[in-house]
Design a protein around this motif. Structure first.
Motif, PDB file in Angstrom:
ATOM      1  N   HIS A 419      49.993  47.695   2.760  1.00  0.00           N
ATOM      2  CA  HIS A 419      50.249  48.591   3.892  1.00  0.00           C
ATOM      3  C   HIS A 419      51.415  49.534   3.591  1.00  0.00           C
ATOM      4  O   HIS A 419      51.323  50.748   3.834  1.00  0.00           O
ATOM      5  N   MET A 433      59.645  51.271  14.892  1.00  0.00           N
ATOM      6  CA  MET A 433      58.471  50.430  15.071  1.00  0.00           C
ATOM      7  C   MET A 433      58.411  49.985  16.535  1.00  0.00           C
ATOM      8  O   MET A 433      59.345  49.371  17.038  1.00  0.00           O
ATOM      9  N   SER A 434      57.311  50.318  17.214  1.00  0.00           N
ATOM     10  CA  SER A 434      57.170  49.939  18.622  1.00  0.00           C
ATOM     11  C   SER A 434      55.961  49.046  18.884  1.00  0.00           C
ATOM     12  O   SER A 434      55.797  48.525  19.990  1.00  0.00           O
ATOM     13  N   GLU A 435      55.120  48.852  17.861  1.00  0.00           N
ATOM     14  CA  GLU A 435      53.899  48.051  18.055  1.00  0.00           C
ATOM     15  C   GLU A 435      54.190  46.566  18.211  1.00  0.00           C
ATOM     16  O   GLU A 435      53.438  45.845  18.877  1.00  0.00           O
ATOM     17  N   PHE A 436      55.282  46.096  17.576  1.00  0.00           N
ATOM     18  CA  PHE A 436      55.581  44.671  17.583  1.00  0.00           C
ATOM     19  C   PHE A 436      57.021  44.429  17.994  1.00  0.00           C
ATOM     20  O   PHE A 436      57.878  45.307  17.842  1.00  0.00           O
ATOM     21  N   SER A 437      57.298  43.237  18.483  1.00  0.00           N
ATOM     22  CA  SER A 437      58.651  42.890  18.924  1.00  0.00           C
ATOM     23  C   SER A 437      59.573  42.701  17.724  1.00  0.00           C
ATOM     24  O   SER A 437      59.118  42.502  16.591  1.00  0.00           O
ATOM     25  N   TYR A 441      58.515  41.422  13.932  1.00  0.00           N
ATOM     26  CA  TYR A 441      58.578  42.317  12.778  1.00  0.00           C
ATOM     27  C   TYR A 441      59.637  41.860  11.786  1.00  0.00           C
ATOM     28  O   TYR A 441      59.450  41.983  10.570  1.00  0.00           O
ATOM     29  N   ASP A 465      48.751  38.514  14.906  1.00  0.00           N
ATOM     30  CA  ASP A 465      48.185  39.824  15.245  1.00  0.00           C
ATOM     31  C   ASP A 465      48.550  40.846  14.165  1.00  0.00           C
ATOM     32  O   ASP A 465      47.703  41.608  13.681  1.00  0.00           O
ATOM     33  N   LEU A 466      49.828  40.848  13.770  1.00  0.00           N
ATOM     34  CA  LEU A 466      50.277  41.780  12.724  1.00  0.00           C
ATOM     35  C   LEU A 466      49.566  41.499  11.399  1.00  0.00           C
ATOM     36  O   LEU A 466      49.107  42.427  10.721  1.00  0.00           O
ATOM     37  N   LEU A 469      46.134  42.888  11.478  1.00  0.00           N
ATOM     38  CA  LEU A 469      46.144  44.350  11.390  1.00  0.00           C
ATOM     39  C   LEU A 469      46.435  44.833   9.980  1.00  0.00           C
ATOM     40  O   LEU A 469      45.801  45.765   9.474  1.00  0.00           O
ATOM     41  N   TYR A 470      47.395  44.184   9.301  1.00  0.00           N
ATOM     42  CA  TYR A 470      47.793  44.599   7.959  1.00  0.00           C
ATOM     43  C   TYR A 470      46.954  43.940   6.854  1.00  0.00           C
ATOM     44  O   TYR A 470      47.208  44.149   5.677  1.00  0.00           O
TER      45      TYR A 470
END
Length: 551
Positions: A419, A433-437, A441, A465-466, A469-470
């Motif tokens: 990624h 970065m706003s997608e994950f806490s 992260y 979840d991350l 996605l990655y």
């Protein structure tokens, strides 16, 4: 090495300079009386050790440069020195020097079975029942390699009963030999077995992941968590609900639906550790070694309550009637025979490891496994990089998450993650970065430096979840392990929901099984009350199919 960058890329000298250190921690063996025969200089060199014998009067140890020494009474030539002379001075075993010992076990004859990191097997000592696997009944005063039927096999685990031996190969096969009066070699007869032969019967198409021997019985755990047992059963140590001997492997039906990870055998009692961190015990209990609060033998698996913490290690050996366990928080418990006393419930000790239980409480003071020390001050490249995570002095990139910075190194992120190879530019200095806490992260970035994750199970859902996605498949597996280790009645439904959402089938099955095993409490939680309608419908349907609602 995965974490080491190619020569064309530069990493700060500060990151790499620590790899020049080479000091090693000393193995703490002072609690075993036999080591009082060794000088402080000799003790400082020990990296592996095993104390054995009917009185804890023999020891084998390996030094930091892979030299192997022995010391003690030398009963039946069990020191492997070529004679039967006792020695209070360490004697070198030339034939094993440089071999790198992987595991070792001993029988009460005594005889010794040792496997090297290359997967070779060596045996020596008492052999009246062919427990050395060399086809004879002659004692062997020197270590001899066992090759019959083990050619091209890599042995990864060894176990000894009183006078029989068992090994596990890297492809999940089990081989046994030696004394067989009660069927402990699993051949279907009671004739002694002079050479290694594979244990087949219902293990034929199974992959075994762990083995153990009691005094006259044998155990194997297969990859799906089933436990198979055979041999002597006079004290119920096979867990089959009877006291009849078993000449071939038989699955413990009472553990149906429970996934066992490890098995440990005492003289005539058995402990298993499940993937939920629970202990079951059965067999002889005259010293309270089952930890059930009484001294009655048990022929069925019985739950052992070790506080409320998750257990991560169990320990027993057939030289003693002592049991021990270590919890996830690092607490060590013992029960059974303790210096002549009977401890019938798990008792919290002041020790940091289960090995010390056997040094200080067991009779004789032996070791339940080969004790090893890991490098301490010596830092590999991977360990040095681990130290540099979130170090603003050497970092060249910052992630801003929830208003907090995480300092990292571009080159490492590109090496470790597909990624980042596709999104990072050389002129990047700060990435928001706003997608994950922040906890999620940070744990992800730290994983890229360490190959490990440190998160509570609820946050591991976000990391799962991350990872999805990655497309980080290994990270997904680690997340699932973390969730399994942290599951409880309160969070079980939330973790089940996450497993379904991220299509983690193994985790889903684990969470479902946990919910069924703790159904009464789980159905009273807030999570169950707020359960998604479709998930609830599927849960009830599946639970009905496995008989969860039967009276």
């Amino acid at each position: 090495m995965e974490d080491e960058p190619p020569p064309s890329q530069e990493v700060s000298v500060k990151v790499l300079e620590a790899t020049l250190l080479s000091a090693l921690k000393m193995l703490d063996v002072g609690k075993w009386p036999i080591f009082s025969l060794c000088s402080q200089e000799e003790l400082k060199l020990i990296r592996q050790a095993c104390v054995f014998g009917s009185a804890g009067n023999e020891v084998l140890y390996a030094t930091e440069n892979d030299e192997v020494f022995v010391l003690g009474m030398n009963c039946s030539g069990c020191l492997g020195t070529g004679d039967m002379q006792s020695t209070i001075e360490p004697r070198r075993l030339d034939s094993l020097c440089g071999k790198k010992i992987a595991c070792l076990s001993y029988g009460s004859g005594p005889h010794v079975v040792l496997a090297t990191e290359e997967g070779e097997v060596y045996t020596w000592g008492h052999n009246a029942y062919s427990q050395l696997g060399n086809g004879t009944t002659n004692h062997s005063l020197l270590p001899c390699q066992v090759s019959t039927n083990l050619v091209n096999k890599k042995v990864i685990e060894v176990a000894c009963g009183s006078h029989h031996s068992m090994v596990l190969t890297s492809d999940g096969e089990v081989y046994t030999w030696g004394y067989n009066n009660s069927g402990q070699v699993g051949s279907g007869s009671t004739a002694n077995q002079p050479i290694p032969r594979r244990v087949t019967s219902c293990l034929q198409n199974k992959i075994v992941v762990n083995i153990a021997c009691g005094q006259m019985c044998s155990m194997a755990v297969v990859e799906n968590g089933e436990v198979y047992v055979w041999g002597y059963n006079g004290n119920g140590q096979l867990g089959l609900g009877s006291s009849g001997n078993q000449p071939t492997p038989c699955r413990i039906a009472a553990l149906q639906g429970i996934r066992v990870q490890r098995v440990a055998c005492g003289y005539a009692h058995t402990l298993v550790l499940t993937d939920e961190g629970q202990i079951y015990a059965w067999g002889a209990n005259s010293y309270g070694q089952l930890g059930t609060g009484n001294k009655s033998n048990q022929s069925y698996p019985t739950t052992v309550i070790v506080d409320k913490d998750r257990v991560i290690e169990i320990a027993a050996c057939h030289s003693a009637h002592t049991s021990a366990a270590k919890t996830q928080s690092g607490q060590v418990y013992m029960w059974g025979q303790c210096r002549g006393q009977s401890v019938i419930f798990p008792h919290l000790t002041h020790f940091a490891c289960t090995d010390d239980v056997f040094a200080c409480f067991a009779t004789p003071a032996v070791m339940w496994r080969l004790l090893s020390v890991e490098p301490d001050d010596h830092l590999t490249v991977a360990q040095s990089l681990k130290k540099e995570f979130d170090n603003p002095e050497t970092a060249d990139l910052k992630f801003l998450v929830d208003g907090k910075y995480i300092h990292v190194h571009k080159v490492l992120l590109k090496i470790r993650c597909e990624h980042f190879r596709s999104i990072l530019n050389n002129d990047d200095e700060i990435i928001e970065m706003s997608e994950f806490s922040y906890p999620v992260y940070r744990a992800f970035l730290e994983y890229l430096y360490t190959d490990n994750i440190r998160l509570p199970p609820e946050d591991a859902i976000g990391l799962l979840d991350l990872a999805t996605l990655y497309r980080e498949n290994r990270l997904k597996k680690l997340c699932q392990q973390t969730i399994k280790q942290g599951i409880c009645e309160e969070n079980a439904i939330a973790l089940l929901s996450a497993a379904v959402k991220y299509e983690a089938q193994d985790l889903e099955e684990f969470c479902f099984r946990f919910c069924i095993n703790h159904l009464t409490v789980v159905t009273q939680t807030q999570g169950f009350a707020e359960m998604d309608h479709d998930l609830l419908k599927n849960f009830i349907s599946k639970a009905s199919r496995v008989g969860a609602f039967r009276n």
